[in-house]
Design a protein around this motif. Structure first.
Motif, PDB file in Angstrom:
ATOM      1  N   VAL A 166       0.840  -9.089   1.867  1.00 45.85           N
ATOM      2  CA  VAL A 166       1.618  -7.885   1.563  1.00 45.85           C
ATOM      3  C   VAL A 166       2.870  -7.833   2.430  1.00 45.85           C
ATOM      4  N   ASN A 167       2.745  -8.205   3.684  1.00 43.12           N
ATOM      5  CA  ASN A 167       3.919  -8.221   4.565  1.00 43.12           C
ATOM      6  C   ASN A 167       4.972  -9.210   4.062  1.00 43.12           C
ATOM      7  N   MET A 168       4.533 -10.376   3.564  1.00 42.19           N
ATOM      8  CA  MET A 168       5.469 -11.344   3.006  1.00 42.19           C
ATOM      9  C   MET A 168       6.172 -10.778   1.777  1.00 42.19           C
ATOM     10  N   ILE A 169       5.403 -10.115   0.921  1.00 36.75           N
ATOM     11  CA  ILE A 169       5.973  -9.538  -0.296  1.00 36.75           C
ATOM     12  C   ILE A 169       6.973  -8.438   0.052  1.00 36.75           C
ATOM     13  N   SER A 170       6.661  -7.646   1.071  1.00 41.33           N
ATOM     14  CA  SER A 170       7.571  -6.580   1.505  1.00 41.33           C
ATOM     15  C   SER A 170       8.921  -7.152   1.926  1.00 41.33           C
ATOM     16  N   VAL A 171       8.892  -8.269   2.670  1.00 44.55           N
ATOM     17  CA  VAL A 171      10.135  -8.902   3.113  1.00 44.55           C
ATOM     18  C   VAL A 171      10.907  -9.457   1.922  1.00 44.55           C
ATOM     19  N   LEU A 172      10.191 -10.114   0.992  1.00 35.78           N
ATOM     20  CA  LEU A 172      10.852 -10.732  -0.161  1.00 35.78           C
ATOM     21  C   LEU A 172      11.507  -9.692  -1.062  1.00 35.78           C
ATOM     22  N   LEU A 173      10.860  -8.549  -1.239  1.00 32.95           N
ATOM     23  CA  LEU A 173      11.379  -7.513  -2.135  1.00 32.95           C
ATOM     24  C   LEU A 173      12.219  -6.471  -1.400  1.00 32.95           C
ATOM     25  N   ASN A 174      12.263  -6.583  -0.067  1.00 33.32           N
ATOM     26  CA  ASN A 174      13.011  -5.620   0.752  1.00 33.32           C
ATOM     27  C   ASN A 174      12.517  -4.193   0.512  1.00 33.32           C
ATOM     28  N   ARG A 175      11.187  -4.060   0.444  1.00 30.92           N
ATOM     29  CA  ARG A 175      10.541  -2.755   0.274  1.00 30.92           C
ATOM     30  C   ARG A 175       9.358  -2.681   1.235  1.00 30.92           C
ATOM     31  N   ARG A 176       9.170  -1.523   1.854  1.00 32.54           N
ATOM     32  CA  ARG A 176       8.040  -1.350   2.774  1.00 32.54           C
ATOM     33  C   ARG A 176       6.797  -1.058   1.948  1.00 32.54           C
ATOM     34  N   MET A 177       5.975  -2.105   1.711  1.00 34.73           N
ATOM     35  CA  MET A 177       4.791  -1.983   0.873  1.00 34.73           C
ATOM     36  C   MET A 177       3.529  -2.044   1.731  1.00 34.73           C
ATOM     37  N   VAL A 178       2.489  -1.379   1.260  1.00 33.25           N
ATOM     38  CA  VAL A 178       1.184  -1.419   1.926  1.00 33.25           C
ATOM     39  C   VAL A 178       0.113  -1.646   0.878  1.00 33.25           C
ATOM     40  N   LEU A 179      -1.014  -2.177   1.301  1.00 35.67           N
ATOM     41  CA  LEU A 179      -2.126  -2.464   0.396  1.00 35.67           C
ATOM     42  C   LEU A 179      -2.821  -1.162  -0.002  1.00 35.67           C
ATOM     43  N   SER A 180      -3.148  -1.026  -1.275  1.00 37.96           N
ATOM     44  CA  SER A 180      -3.851   0.176  -1.725  1.00 37.96           C
ATOM     45  C   SER A 180      -5.270   0.190  -1.174  1.00 37.96           C
ATOM     46  N   ALA A 181      -5.852   1.375  -1.124  1.00 37.23           N
ATOM     47  CA  ALA A 181      -7.184   1.522  -0.545  1.00 37.23           C
ATOM     48  C   ALA A 181      -8.252   0.795  -1.351  1.00 37.23           C
ATOM     49  N   ASN A 182      -8.021   0.587  -2.646  1.00 37.67           N
ATOM     50  CA  ASN A 182      -9.030  -0.016  -3.510  1.00 37.67           C
ATOM     51  C   ASN A 182      -8.897  -1.525  -3.651  1.00 37.67           C
ATOM     52  N   SER A 183      -7.902  -2.120  -3.026  1.00 41.90           N
ATOM     53  CA  SER A 183      -7.681  -3.549  -3.164  1.00 41.90           C
ATOM     54  C   SER A 183      -8.564  -4.348  -2.204  1.00 41.90           C
ATOM     55  N   PRO A 184      -8.887  -5.615  -2.552  1.00 41.36           N
ATOM     56  CA  PRO A 184      -9.665  -6.465  -1.641  1.00 41.36           C
ATOM     57  C   PRO A 184      -8.917  -6.692  -0.340  1.00 41.36           C
ATOM     58  N   MET A 185      -9.658  -6.999   0.703  1.00 45.13           N
ATOM     59  CA  MET A 185      -9.043  -7.212   2.012  1.00 45.13           C
ATOM     60  C   MET A 185      -8.629  -8.663   2.231  1.00 45.13           C
ATOM     61  N   LEU A 186      -9.137  -9.575   1.399  1.00 42.47           N
ATOM     62  CA  LEU A 186      -8.830 -10.995   1.540  1.00 42.47           C
ATOM     63  C   LEU A 186      -8.299 -11.564   0.233  1.00 42.47           C
ATOM     64  N   VAL A 187      -7.350 -12.474   0.340  1.00 40.86           N
ATOM     65  CA  VAL A 187      -6.907 -13.268  -0.799  1.00 40.86           C
ATOM     66  C   VAL A 187      -7.694 -14.579  -0.740  1.00 40.86           C
ATOM     67  N   GLU A 188      -8.470 -14.851  -1.767  1.00 44.90           N
ATOM     68  CA  GLU A 188      -9.393 -15.984  -1.763  1.00 44.90           C
ATOM     69  C   GLU A 188      -9.044 -16.953  -2.896  1.00 44.90           C
ATOM     70  N   ARG A 189      -9.850 -18.014  -3.027  1.00 38.86           N
ATOM     71  CA  ARG A 189      -9.634 -18.969  -4.107  1.00 38.86           C
ATOM     72  C   ARG A 189      -9.950 -18.344  -5.462  1.00 38.86           C
ATOM     73  N   THR A 190     -10.863 -17.388  -5.458  1.00 40.77           N
ATOM     74  CA  THR A 190     -11.140 -16.639  -6.687  1.00 40.77           C
ATOM     75  C   THR A 190     -10.038 -15.602  -6.882  1.00 40.77           C
ATOM     76  N   PRO A 191      -9.382 -15.574  -8.038  1.00 40.88           N
ATOM     77  CA  PRO A 191      -8.287 -14.612  -8.227  1.00 40.88           C
ATOM     78  C   PRO A 191      -8.791 -13.167  -8.283  1.00 40.88           C
ATOM     79  N   HIS A 192      -8.044 -12.277  -7.655  1.00 45.12           N
ATOM     80  CA  HIS A 192      -8.354 -10.841  -7.671  1.00 45.12           C
ATOM     81  C   HIS A 192      -7.068 -10.063  -7.908  1.00 45.12           C
ATOM     82  N   THR A 193      -7.208  -8.883  -8.467  1.00 41.19           N
ATOM     83  CA  THR A 193      -6.059  -8.004  -8.683  1.00 41.19           C
ATOM     84  C   THR A 193      -5.811  -7.170  -7.433  1.00 41.19           C
TER      85      THR A 193
END
Length: 396
Positions: A143-170
């Motif tokens: 999320v921090n990388m995406i914030s820098v790329l889009l020049n927007r202060r973004m944070v992870l939603s409360a319902n999102s997974p805490m890890l990005v894994e080999r299995t795709p997740h939304t």
């Protein structure tokens, strides 16, 4: 549960529960509503031949009406989910390519980036993420990388997974809230009691929404504490399920009313703060007076109502206001208010709060508790609890 996309009149697409699941939910809702009708009987004045028998029959009728009300609420919640619509639009091609290229360089695969707008009008960013090589990566880092790329202060939603894994997740990303909330609590158990009958809880049912709850159990001691804790546990679950404060409070009231016990009528104070705009919604059911403090100015928030479980249907009052940076929401239990009975307690509490210069919520809570004990002649005749929530700009 399946989702489907549809074109709207505004050339945006709509993201909603798929038609097949919507029909199922509506069928369940109709079933609950039909079942509720079977409990809808009129009160008969000829019940029973004597007073005791009449009271028994009347109590059974009240319980049937309570079950009916619960079933109707369940049906309405299902209908709400079935008809919920979110506005959807794909991410701009240039930004989408940028994310794909830069995240791929970090071993992260991204697909279907899009914007989703809820009923409140706030836009969120959604996408599917997975690790292409290596082990799992903390979602916050991505999320921090995406914030820098889009020049927007973004944070992870409360319902999102805490890890990005080999299995795709939304994953769902949101704008960083304007404010942060800090809380502080102070309490004292009634003289002679081992534990307090008051309970407090801070919960974040979704990103940008903070809720502070205080419940005062009937009497004091362990049983009162268990009752007040149960109130907050139920409220937490209903708020997490996206119930409105009024609906959640009504469901909790039904639960205590069905117990049919005269010594179990806890109170409820709830302060719901929108950390994006500072709007505060205070819901009170049988609780003591609350306050909004802005420097030396103190506003009284009060609503006279019966506690939970006292009547079949409650009138949950919601007092709406707006907080600014450095403002405090102060909630107290009855023991604190009762300590000021030698004077006009509202005026006394307002005077104390107005003179306090503490900027730390915990210190403010402790100072008010000390003042309450002094006002009570050094005695704690009932459980005393002070809950304080303050907001400050996140960028400060």
């Amino acid at each position: 549960m399946g989702l489907e996309f549809r074109k709207s009149n505004t050339e945006r697409e709509e993201l909603r529960v798929s038609e097949i699941w919507s029909r199922k939910l509506l069928t369940y809702a109709d079933g609950f509503c039909e079942l509720a009708k079977s409990y809808d009987t009129e009160c008969c004045e000829t019940w029973g031949e004597d007073k005791a028998e009449y009271l028994t029959d009347y109590r059974l009728w009240e319980n049937r009406q309570m079950v009916r009300s619960q079933l109707e609420k369940a049906g309405n919640l299902l209908k709400q989910v079935a008809g919920e619509v979110l506005k959807y639009r794909p991410m701009e091609s240039r930004k989408s390519k940028l994310l794909h290229r830069e995240l791929a360089a970090e071993g992260i695969g991204v697909s279907d980036p899009c914007y989703i707008t809820g009923e409140e009008g706030r836009e969120r960013l959604a996408m599917i993420l997975k690790v292409e090589k290596g082990g799992a990566v903390p979602a916050e880092e991505v999320v921090n990388m995406i914030s820098v790329l889009l020049n927007r202060r973004m944070v992870l939603s409360a319902n999102s997974p805490m890890l990005v894994e080999r299995t795709p997740h939304t994953f769902c990303l949101e704008e960083e809230p304007r404010y942060v909330m800090l809380t502080g609590f102070a309490r004292a158990a009634r003289e002679g009691a081992v534990t307090s009958g008051d309970s407090t809880l801070v919960t974040y049912p979704e990103r940008g929404k903070a809720v502070v709850l205080l419940s005062d159990g009937t009497g004091s001691g362990e049983q009162a504490g268990r009752d007040s804790e149960r109130v907050l546990e139920l409220m937490d679950k209903f708020l997490e399920a996206d119930c409105t404060p009024e609906t959640a409070a009504s469901l909790v009231n039904n639960a205590f009313f069905l117990m049919g016990e005269d010594d179990k009528h806890p109170t409820l104070d709830m302060g719901e703060i929108d950390l994006y705009n500072g709007e505060v919604n205070v819901t009170k059911i049988g609780g003591a007076v609350s306050f909004l403090k802005r420097d030396r100015e103190v506003k009284v928030l009060q609503w006279e109502s019966l506690p939970l479980g006292a009547v079949r249907e409650i009138e949950a009052c919601s007092i709406r206001d707006t907080m600014q940076e450095g403002d405090f929401l102060v909630m107290i239990s009855d023991g604190v208010a009762d300590a000021f009975t030698e004077m006009d307690y509202e005026r006394g509490l307002c005077a104390c709060l107005g003179e306090m210069r503490e900027q730390n919520p915990g210190e403010l809570a402790k100072q008010l508790l000390r003042m309450a004990i002094i006002a009570g002649g050094g005695h704690v005749r009932d459980d005393m609890t002070v809950a304080v929530a303050g907001i400050w700009c996140a960028c400060s």
